[in-house]
Design a protein around this motif. Structure first.
Motif, PDB file in Angstrom:
ATOM      1  N   MET A   3      10.767   6.677  -1.075  1.00  0.00           N
ATOM      2  CA  MET A   3      10.090   7.769  -1.762  1.00  0.00           C
ATOM      3  C   MET A   3       9.112   7.236  -2.805  1.00  0.00           C
ATOM      4  O   MET A   3       7.967   7.703  -2.910  1.00  0.00           O
ATOM      5  CB  MET A   3      11.119   8.676  -2.424  1.00  0.00           C
ATOM      6  CG  MET A   3      10.541   9.813  -3.246  1.00  0.00           C
ATOM      7  SD  MET A   3      11.814  10.692  -4.171  1.00  0.00           S
ATOM      8  CE  MET A   3      12.325   9.417  -5.321  1.00  0.00           C
ATOM      9  N   VAL A   4       9.556   6.233  -3.583  1.00  0.00           N
ATOM     10  CA  VAL A   4       8.675   5.648  -4.594  1.00  0.00           C
ATOM     11  C   VAL A   4       7.507   4.933  -3.921  1.00  0.00           C
ATOM     12  O   VAL A   4       6.350   5.027  -4.376  1.00  0.00           O
ATOM     13  CB  VAL A   4       9.454   4.678  -5.504  1.00  0.00           C
ATOM     14  CG1 VAL A   4       8.513   3.988  -6.483  1.00  0.00           C
ATOM     15  CG2 VAL A   4      10.545   5.418  -6.267  1.00  0.00           C
ATOM     16  N   ALA A   5       7.771   4.224  -2.817  1.00  0.00           N
ATOM     17  CA  ALA A   5       6.707   3.525  -2.091  1.00  0.00           C
ATOM     18  C   ALA A   5       5.650   4.502  -1.600  1.00  0.00           C
ATOM     19  O   ALA A   5       4.438   4.227  -1.682  1.00  0.00           O
ATOM     20  CB  ALA A   5       7.302   2.749  -0.916  1.00  0.00           C
ATOM     21  N   GLU A   6       6.061   5.644  -1.096  1.00  0.00           N
ATOM     22  CA  GLU A   6       5.121   6.657  -0.630  1.00  0.00           C
ATOM     23  C   GLU A   6       4.282   7.200  -1.786  1.00  0.00           C
ATOM     24  O   GLU A   6       3.074   7.400  -1.661  1.00  0.00           O
ATOM     25  CB  GLU A   6       5.877   7.803   0.043  1.00  0.00           C
ATOM     26  CG  GLU A   6       6.257   7.528   1.485  1.00  0.00           C
ATOM     27  CD  GLU A   6       5.043   7.627   2.397  1.00  0.00           C
ATOM     28  OE1 GLU A   6       4.730   8.740   2.873  1.00  0.00           O
ATOM     29  OE2 GLU A   6       4.403   6.582   2.627  1.00  0.00           O
ATOM     30  N   SER A  47      10.654  -0.294   3.074  1.00  0.00           N
ATOM     31  CA  SER A  47       9.986   0.387   1.965  1.00  0.00           C
ATOM     32  C   SER A  47       8.730  -0.374   1.566  1.00  0.00           C
ATOM     33  O   SER A  47       7.706   0.223   1.205  1.00  0.00           O
ATOM     34  CB  SER A  47      10.927   0.511   0.764  1.00  0.00           C
ATOM     35  OG  SER A  47      11.230  -0.765   0.224  1.00  0.00           O
ATOM     36  N   ILE A  48       8.795  -1.716   1.645  1.00  0.00           N
ATOM     37  CA  ILE A  48       7.670  -2.575   1.280  1.00  0.00           C
ATOM     38  C   ILE A  48       6.655  -2.658   2.413  1.00  0.00           C
ATOM     39  O   ILE A  48       5.451  -2.457   2.214  1.00  0.00           O
ATOM     40  CB  ILE A  48       8.163  -3.994   0.921  1.00  0.00           C
ATOM     41  CG1 ILE A  48       9.185  -3.953  -0.223  1.00  0.00           C
ATOM     42  CG2 ILE A  48       6.989  -4.904   0.583  1.00  0.00           C
ATOM     43  CD1 ILE A  48       8.641  -3.573  -1.552  1.00  0.00           C
ATOM     44  N   THR A  49       7.120  -2.964   3.615  1.00  0.00           N
ATOM     45  CA  THR A  49       6.198  -3.244   4.718  1.00  0.00           C
ATOM     46  C   THR A  49       5.628  -1.985   5.363  1.00  0.00           C
ATOM     47  O   THR A  49       4.443  -1.923   5.694  1.00  0.00           O
ATOM     48  CB  THR A  49       6.910  -4.076   5.798  1.00  0.00           C
ATOM     49  OG1 THR A  49       8.077  -3.366   6.255  1.00  0.00           O
ATOM     50  CG2 THR A  49       7.334  -5.436   5.254  1.00  0.00           C
ATOM     51  N   ASN A  50       6.469  -0.952   5.567  1.00  0.00           N
ATOM     52  CA  ASN A  50       6.045   0.230   6.315  1.00  0.00           C
ATOM     53  C   ASN A  50       5.465   1.333   5.455  1.00  0.00           C
ATOM     54  O   ASN A  50       4.660   2.139   5.938  1.00  0.00           O
ATOM     55  CB  ASN A  50       7.225   0.806   7.111  1.00  0.00           C
ATOM     56  CG  ASN A  50       7.710  -0.127   8.201  1.00  0.00           C
ATOM     57  OD1 ASN A  50       7.289  -1.278   8.273  1.00  0.00           O
ATOM     58  ND2 ASN A  50       8.609   0.349   9.042  1.00  0.00           N
ATOM     59  N   TYR A  51       5.885   1.406   4.197  1.00  0.00           N
ATOM     60  CA  TYR A  51       5.478   2.513   3.351  1.00  0.00           C
ATOM     61  C   TYR A  51       4.501   2.085   2.261  1.00  0.00           C
ATOM     62  O   TYR A  51       3.491   2.745   2.042  1.00  0.00           O
ATOM     63  CB  TYR A  51       6.711   3.200   2.757  1.00  0.00           C
ATOM     64  CG  TYR A  51       7.531   3.889   3.817  1.00  0.00           C
ATOM     65  CD1 TYR A  51       7.279   5.204   4.171  1.00  0.00           C
ATOM     66  CD2 TYR A  51       8.545   3.203   4.494  1.00  0.00           C
ATOM     67  CE1 TYR A  51       8.016   5.837   5.176  1.00  0.00           C
ATOM     68  CE2 TYR A  51       9.280   3.824   5.495  1.00  0.00           C
ATOM     69  CZ  TYR A  51       9.014   5.142   5.831  1.00  0.00           C
ATOM     70  OH  TYR A  51       9.731   5.758   6.822  1.00  0.00           O
TER      71      TYR A  51
END
Length: 327
Positions: A172-175, A208-212
């Motif tokens: 959620m934070v990554a988005e 979370s890092i790679t995809n978002y």
């Protein structure tokens, strides 16, 4: 070329003293006995220990910029930079994001006022799940050459309750951060120099890092003009096989603390000002112990593992950016 020596360090619970008048009643009630015994002497010892390490950064010259997290308020940051100024004979100042985190721990950026400034433009983005979590904190650093480096400080939701159970919160934070970065590019242009730093509570390979967030280990893809997506280059990926982590849980190495750079910092275009020079995990001998090079934590008096000679449960990391000098 001008060198910018930039560090990040999770300082591990740099709290104000127990029953501090600077703490809200809400936080006093929430923290309860967590700070039992955390008095002025212990806080000062924590500051002394942290300063002894920070003073060794950049070949004993100190950092130009230092991003930190797990700091409670302006009072403790003032203590730290006062000690840094004395030890290093530099003039540091700071900006801090006062979030509504339920433990009262925030992010802050410390910088040398003789090298940057005079004023840094800041923005905070509040992340809300059921309760507020730490803000994303954006700071515009203005160099003596008139260039702008946009730093975004991160302290993502912890793995409390388990890595997979808590993963949706970090996604959620990554988005939110990805959306925010798009807005930065709209305002600052596609060549904006953006540096992400923080304790992401996920490893470079986690989705979370790679995809978002779209921070990857592929320089060619980050630099490509043929892709619509704006990838970041994760400079910490190179340390994945080095048998050292910024945080060690049991016998598992984790690279939770990371730097990521935008396309312009990797670009070969001569008109762009900042270039990636180097990166490192800071693992001074006194900072680690045991066969797994586990960070030597300080802890708290109410905890079972309290070490007055410790520092933090995370290791610092470093990145050096080169900037073209004025002609």
């Amino acid at each position: 070329m001008v060198k910018h020596h930039i560090y990040w360090w999770n300082l591990e619970n740099l709290f104000d003293i127990e029953n501090s008048p600077r703490r809200s009643q809400f936080l006093n009630d929430h923290l309860g006995s967590e700070l039992h015994g955390w008095n002025t002497n212990i806080l000062n010892k924590k500051i002394t220990n942290l300063t002894s390490i920070i003073s060794q950064f950049n070949d004993n010259q100190g950092p130009d910029i230092l991003g930190v997290c797990e700091v409670e308020n302006e009072f403790v940051i003032e203590l730290l930079i006062t000690a840094m100024n004395v030890a290093l004979n530099r003039q540091y100042a700071f900006v801090i994001s006062e979030s509504e985190d339920k433990r009262g721990i925030d992010t802050a950026l410390i910088y040398d006022t003789e090298k940057y400034g005079p004023e840094q433009l800041t923005f905070s983005l509040r992340i809300i799940k059921r309760n507020s979590t730490r803000d994303l904190f954006q700071v515009h650093i203005n160099t003596a050459n008139g260039n702008k480096l946009i730093c975004i400080l991160n302290h993502w939701p912890s793995r409390s309750g388990g890595e997979l159970t808590s993963e949706p919160f970090r996604i959620m934070v990554a988005e939110n951060l990805s959306y925010w970065i798009e807005r930065i590019y709209e305002e600052q242009g596609d060549d904006a120099a953006i540096l992400l730093m923080g304790d992401f509570n996920d490893n470079p390979f986690n989705k979370s890092i790679t995809n978002y967030l779209m921070a990857i280990n592929n320089k060619a893809l980050v630099k490509s003009n043929r892709v619509r997506l704006k990838y970041f280059y994760n400079v910490m990926y190179r340390f994945m096989d080095d048998q050292i982590g910024t945080f060690v849980f049991g016998n598992e190495y984790n690279l939770l603390d990371q730097f990521m750079v935008s396309k312009s910092i990797l670009s070969e275009k001569p008109t762009l000002q900042f270039k990636l020079s180097s990166a490192a995990i800071v693992d001074f001998p006194e900072l680690t112990s045991g066969s797994y090079n586990k960070p030597v934590k300080f802890g708290r008096p109410n905890a079972s593992k309290f070490n007055l000679n410790g520092y933090s449960d995370h290791l610092p990391i470093k990145i050096v950016l080169s900037e073209k000098a004025l002609i």
